[in-house]
Design a protein around this motif. Sequence first.
Motif, PDB file in Angstrom:
ATOM      1  N   GLU A  54       0.947  -1.297   0.037  1.00 51.11           N
ATOM      2  CA  GLU A  54      -0.218   0.083   0.142  1.00 51.11           C
ATOM      3  C   GLU A  54       0.888   1.240   0.149  1.00 51.11           C
ATOM      4  OE1 GLU A  54       0.536  -1.225   4.285  1.00 51.11           O
ATOM      5  OE2 GLU A  54       0.064  -2.073   2.338  1.00 51.11           O
ATOM      6  N   LEU A  55       2.170   1.087   0.047  1.00 46.50           N
ATOM      7  CA  LEU A  55       2.962   2.445   0.123  1.00 46.50           C
ATOM      8  C   LEU A  55       3.056   2.841  -1.197  1.00 46.50           C
ATOM      9  CD1 LEU A  55       5.967   1.421   2.136  1.00 46.50           C
ATOM     10  CD2 LEU A  55       3.991   2.218   2.896  1.00 46.50           C
ATOM     11  N   THR A  56       2.607   2.336  -2.285  1.00 48.36           N
ATOM     12  CA  THR A  56       2.767   2.967  -3.574  1.00 48.36           C
ATOM     13  C   THR A  56       1.613   3.917  -3.787  1.00 48.36           C
ATOM     14  OG1 THR A  56       1.488   1.158  -4.764  1.00 48.36           O
ATOM     15  CG2 THR A  56       3.500   0.873  -4.997  1.00 48.36           C
ATOM     16  N   GLY A  57       0.289   3.742  -2.962  1.00 47.51           N
ATOM     17  CA  GLY A  57      -0.577   4.672  -2.562  1.00 47.51           C
ATOM     18  C   GLY A  57      -0.404   5.804  -1.697  1.00 47.51           C
ATOM     19  N   LEU A  58       0.514   5.356  -0.764  1.00 43.79           N
ATOM     20  CA  LEU A  58       0.951   6.345   0.251  1.00 43.79           C
ATOM     21  C   LEU A  58       1.936   7.233  -0.554  1.00 43.79           C
ATOM     22  CD1 LEU A  58       0.346   6.429   3.392  1.00 43.79           C
ATOM     23  CD2 LEU A  58       2.844   5.611   3.410  1.00 43.79           C
ATOM     24  N   ASN A 170      -0.308   0.222   8.487  1.00 43.55           N
ATOM     25  CA  ASN A 170      -0.052   1.650   7.854  1.00 43.55           C
ATOM     26  C   ASN A 170      -1.348   2.466   8.109  1.00 43.55           C
ATOM     27  OD1 ASN A 170       2.761   1.564   7.454  1.00 43.55           O
ATOM     28  ND2 ASN A 170       2.402   0.150   5.598  1.00 43.55           N
ATOM     29  N   MET A 171      -2.081   2.297   8.975  1.00 40.93           N
ATOM     30  CA  MET A 171      -3.449   3.023   8.807  1.00 40.93           C
ATOM     31  C   MET A 171      -3.198   4.166   9.762  1.00 40.93           C
ATOM     32  SD  MET A 171      -6.143  -0.121   9.117  1.00 40.93           S
ATOM     33  CE  MET A 171      -7.895   1.123   9.285  1.00 40.93           C
ATOM     34  N   PHE A 172      -3.991   5.399   9.628  1.00 39.12           N
ATOM     35  CA  PHE A 172      -3.659   6.507  10.245  1.00 39.12           C
ATOM     36  C   PHE A 172      -4.684   7.660   9.752  1.00 39.12           C
ATOM     37  CE2 PHE A 172      -1.038   6.774   6.659  1.00 39.12           C
ATOM     38  CZ  PHE A 172      -1.298   7.699   6.053  1.00 39.12           C
ATOM     39  N   ILE A 173      -4.847   8.688  10.604  1.00 41.26           N
ATOM     40  CA  ILE A 173      -5.610   9.668  10.099  1.00 41.26           C
ATOM     41  C   ILE A 173      -4.692  10.968  10.711  1.00 41.26           C
ATOM     42  CG2 ILE A 173      -7.503  11.372  10.022  1.00 41.26           C
ATOM     43  CD1 ILE A 173      -9.260   8.899  10.463  1.00 41.26           C
ATOM     44  N   MET A 174      -4.100  11.987  10.032  1.00 42.57           N
ATOM     45  CA  MET A 174      -3.330  13.071  10.848  1.00 42.57           C
ATOM     46  C   MET A 174      -3.178  14.298   9.829  1.00 42.57           C
ATOM     47  SD  MET A 174       0.486  11.769  10.236  1.00 42.57           S
ATOM     48  CE  MET A 174       1.018  10.363   9.167  1.00 42.57           C
ATOM     49  N   LYS A 175      -2.740  15.569  10.041  1.00 40.99           N
ATOM     50  CA  LYS A 175      -2.675  16.674   9.316  1.00 40.99           C
ATOM     51  C   LYS A 175      -1.610  16.254   8.098  1.00 40.99           C
ATOM     52  CE  LYS A 175      -3.245  20.023  12.924  1.00 40.99           C
ATOM     53  NZ  LYS A 175      -2.447  20.920  13.895  1.00 40.99           N
ATOM     54  N   LYS A 176      -2.156  16.859   6.891  1.00 46.73           N
ATOM     55  CA  LYS A 176      -1.114  16.472   5.837  1.00 46.73           C
ATOM     56  C   LYS A 176       0.281  16.832   5.957  1.00 46.73           C
ATOM     57  CE  LYS A 176      -0.866  15.386   1.295  1.00 46.73           C
ATOM     58  NZ  LYS A 176       0.329  15.785   0.664  1.00 46.73           N
ATOM     59  N   LYS A 177       0.405  17.907   6.437  1.00 47.52           N
ATOM     60  CA  LYS A 177       1.908  18.470   6.681  1.00 47.52           C
ATOM     61  C   LYS A 177       2.594  17.384   7.492  1.00 47.52           C
ATOM     62  CE  LYS A 177       0.958  21.556  10.813  1.00 47.52           C
ATOM     63  NZ  LYS A 177       2.007  20.861  11.424  1.00 47.52           N
ATOM     64  N   PHE A 212       6.561  -4.382   5.102  1.00 48.19           N
ATOM     65  CA  PHE A 212       6.658  -4.779   6.289  1.00 48.19           C
ATOM     66  C   PHE A 212       7.436  -3.984   6.931  1.00 48.19           C
ATOM     67  CE2 PHE A 212       6.358  -9.154   4.402  1.00 48.19           C
ATOM     68  CZ  PHE A 212       5.060  -9.386   4.463  1.00 48.19           C
ATOM     69  N   LEU A 213       8.708  -3.426   6.612  1.00 49.80           N
ATOM     70  CA  LEU A 213       9.505  -2.479   7.021  1.00 49.80           C
ATOM     71  C   LEU A 213       8.808  -1.116   7.665  1.00 49.80           C
ATOM     72  CD1 LEU A 213      12.752  -3.245   5.469  1.00 49.80           C
ATOM     73  CD2 LEU A 213      12.242  -3.768   7.872  1.00 49.80           C
ATOM     74  N   SER A 214       8.029  -0.556   6.725  1.00 54.22           N
ATOM     75  CA  SER A 214       7.747   0.806   6.917  1.00 54.22           C
ATOM     76  C   SER A 214       6.407   0.470   8.178  1.00 54.22           C
ATOM     77  CB  SER A 214       6.657   0.996   5.676  1.00 54.22           C
ATOM     78  OG  SER A 214       5.481   0.130   5.557  1.00 54.22           O
ATOM     79  N   GLU A 215       5.810  -0.692   8.413  1.00 53.13           N
ATOM     80  CA  GLU A 215       4.921  -0.670   9.892  1.00 53.13           C
ATOM     81  C   GLU A 215       6.158  -0.368  11.006  1.00 53.13           C
ATOM     82  OE1 GLU A 215       1.089  -3.615   9.034  1.00 53.13           O
ATOM     83  OE2 GLU A 215       3.391  -4.425   8.785  1.00 53.13           O
TER      84      GLU A 215
END
Length: 256
Positions: A54-58, A170-177, A212-215
Amino acid sequence: MDIRVYVATHKNYKMPLEKMYIPLHVGREGKNDLGYLGDNTGDNISIKNSNYCELTGLYWVYKNIDCEYIGLSHYRRYFTVKPLVNRVLSKDDKFSLIIKEEEALQLLKDADIVLPSKRNYYIETVESHYKNAHHIEDLNKVREIIKEYHSEYTESFNEVMGGKKLYLYNMFIMKKKDFDEYCKWLFDILFKLESQIDISNYDNYQSRIFGFLSERLFNVWIKKHNLKIKEIPVINMEGINWWNKGINFLKRKFIK
């Protein structure tokens, strides 16, 4: 407030109807059109999806989208603020539990980031779990990269690796900055790692190395920045097949 939660998917699936949810076809490059927004326009790494998940989407959201708040979910995993009752739920019942925009914005009034409840490994550390499930030399190489290029994160890295709890998916909600700062740091590390290792002999599962590493790295970044966190449950639209998870674990552990 402008809030967007991108739903990473690689197949057609029932999607939330609320406007903050935007289906995103990850790994779109070279694939059939699902009728969703794809991660293969503008500045993108869509072709790397088999290794980056999913990092390609990220990465696509990082490079191509401007908004106030950003989030990532999955076609079968969503945040919820509703109590998860101890009974079998239909898919329609589960969809009714998915967090709504007004609920997400309410949480963000008192938090820097919304995250899934932590996974507790209990009998092993984050590092030993990675060693048992993946190739530990890759994690060791990440440690070296951080020490050389991002040494201010070394202490946080060691604390996360020595701990027993982890934010997953790799799930979250946060400020774009804040998200942009995280992605700049994350992809600098992963791209450096990619240039230094050979994964040509990895099977399809282990080839998802950068996902895996990104988590693990996400947890390092969170700890370093001492963010005010709101943890909430994640609801799985398909449930969890514990039998298959157990079989796959045994294959990874005993079949080399």
